[in-house]
Design a protein around this motif. Sequence first.
Motif, short mmCIF file in Angstrom:
data_model
loop_
_atom_site.label_atom_id
_atom_site.label_comp_id
_atom_site.label_asym_id
_atom_site.label_seq_id
_atom_site.Cartn_x
_atom_site.Cartn_y
_atom_site.Cartn_z
N GLU A 47 36.78 9.21 -58.37
CA GLU A 47 36.17 10.41 -58.57
C GLU A 47 35.66 10.84 -57.52
OE1 GLU A 47 36.49 8.19 -62.54
OE2 GLU A 47 36.11 7.56 -60.55
N GLU A 71 29.03 14.44 -64.20
CA GLU A 71 30.54 14.62 -64.69
C GLU A 71 30.26 15.99 -65.51
OE1 GLU A 71 32.71 13.30 -64.88
OE2 GLU A 71 32.84 11.48 -63.53
N ALA A 130 34.62 14.54 -68.33
CA ALA A 130 36.19 13.44 -67.93
C ALA A 130 37.02 13.42 -69.03
CB ALA A 130 35.04 12.26 -67.58
N HIS A 131 36.76 13.44 -70.06
CA HIS A 131 38.25 13.50 -71.21
C HIS A 131 38.92 14.15 -71.15
CE1 HIS A 131 35.13 16.28 -73.95
NE2 HIS A 131 36.64 15.78 -74.38
N TRP A 143 41.12 15.75 -69.23
CA TRP A 143 42.34 15.25 -68.68
C TRP A 143 42.22 14.16 -67.58
CZ3 TRP A 143 41.43 20.59 -66.43
CH2 TRP A 143 42.08 21.93 -67.23
N PRO A 144 42.77 12.97 -68.86
CA PRO A 144 42.22 11.46 -68.06
C PRO A 144 43.20 11.43 -67.25
CG PRO A 144 42.43 11.44 -70.51
CD PRO A 144 42.17 12.81 -69.97
N ASP A 145 44.66 11.75 -67.43
CA ASP A 145 46.36 11.26 -66.88
C ASP A 145 46.15 12.30 -65.28
OD1 ASP A 145 46.28 13.79 -68.69
OD2 ASP A 145 48.40 13.22 -68.43
#
Length: 289
Positions: free
Chosen positions: A123, A128, A177-178, A180-182
């Motif tokens: 990161e 976050e 963080a969740h 766009w995790p890709d």
Amino acid sequence: MSTHTVNPARDTARSRISKISTDDSHTFFFDHPLDHIPGMLVVDTALRQAEDMAARTGRGAAEPLRVRALDLAFNGLCERSSDAFVHLAEGVPGGRALTVDVRQDGTSVCSGSLRLEPAPRRELFTEEPQEEPRGESRPARAPAELVHKRSEDNVLIGPLTRTGEHAYTTVMLGPPAHRWPDVHPATVLVEAIRQTATATSHTAWDIPTDWQYILMAIRLSLSDTRTWPTAPELLCRVSPLKGRARGGIDIDVLVRGAQVGHMHLEARAVPPAAYRRMRKAQSSEEATR
């Protein structure tokens, strides 16, 4: 979503060819309908495949990697009518400096280089952002139309503040963080900088918000691979526009007042009618091939 098909027969220790896969439901890359493959998807494919390539050769499996430099020239729009492939090759055996060439129908539509380096974590910064508690106001964001987004949720920067005759500043608003995790963290940074440049160009040059922007080049450099303790400030400097068609913008990336990176972006602004004529001509050219 940003998943990719790799042909093992074209994947070697020193090179890789990966197909760019598109998913219109992916809100990061397709906030609104597009008649071409977005530049951020091209960037993300290259970054993710470079990381995976390093891991497969044993140089990145045990350590996170961060982008130190990214230099891409967009030679034309990447069309959705046929497959596009990202070609990666190591500049030096065993190194993490790679050349990038995106090819479609035998033509290079994007080319350049990128460099990865080991980092404490993948990161960019440790702070976050969280979903706002119910009943509390959301952080201020730049107007969606100024950054060419339809949904306010996809705006990654705060409002612009003018700090000089040709200077504007804003702050990056990273997504939870969740969300766009890709998506590669460096892609999110590049998009935030792209939004900053777009908003500044509309503000400083009075370009109408319905004009189409065609990305021509991005050059990003980060001074080190330390994880930043907070979200960065983005300081944008613009030069007087030479006509209304083309311009370059420089953006410094600052963390607590210290510069940690820089990006130069070049783009061409095209009125709606001219863009439609250009796309029609390109479609006709493809049909005659």
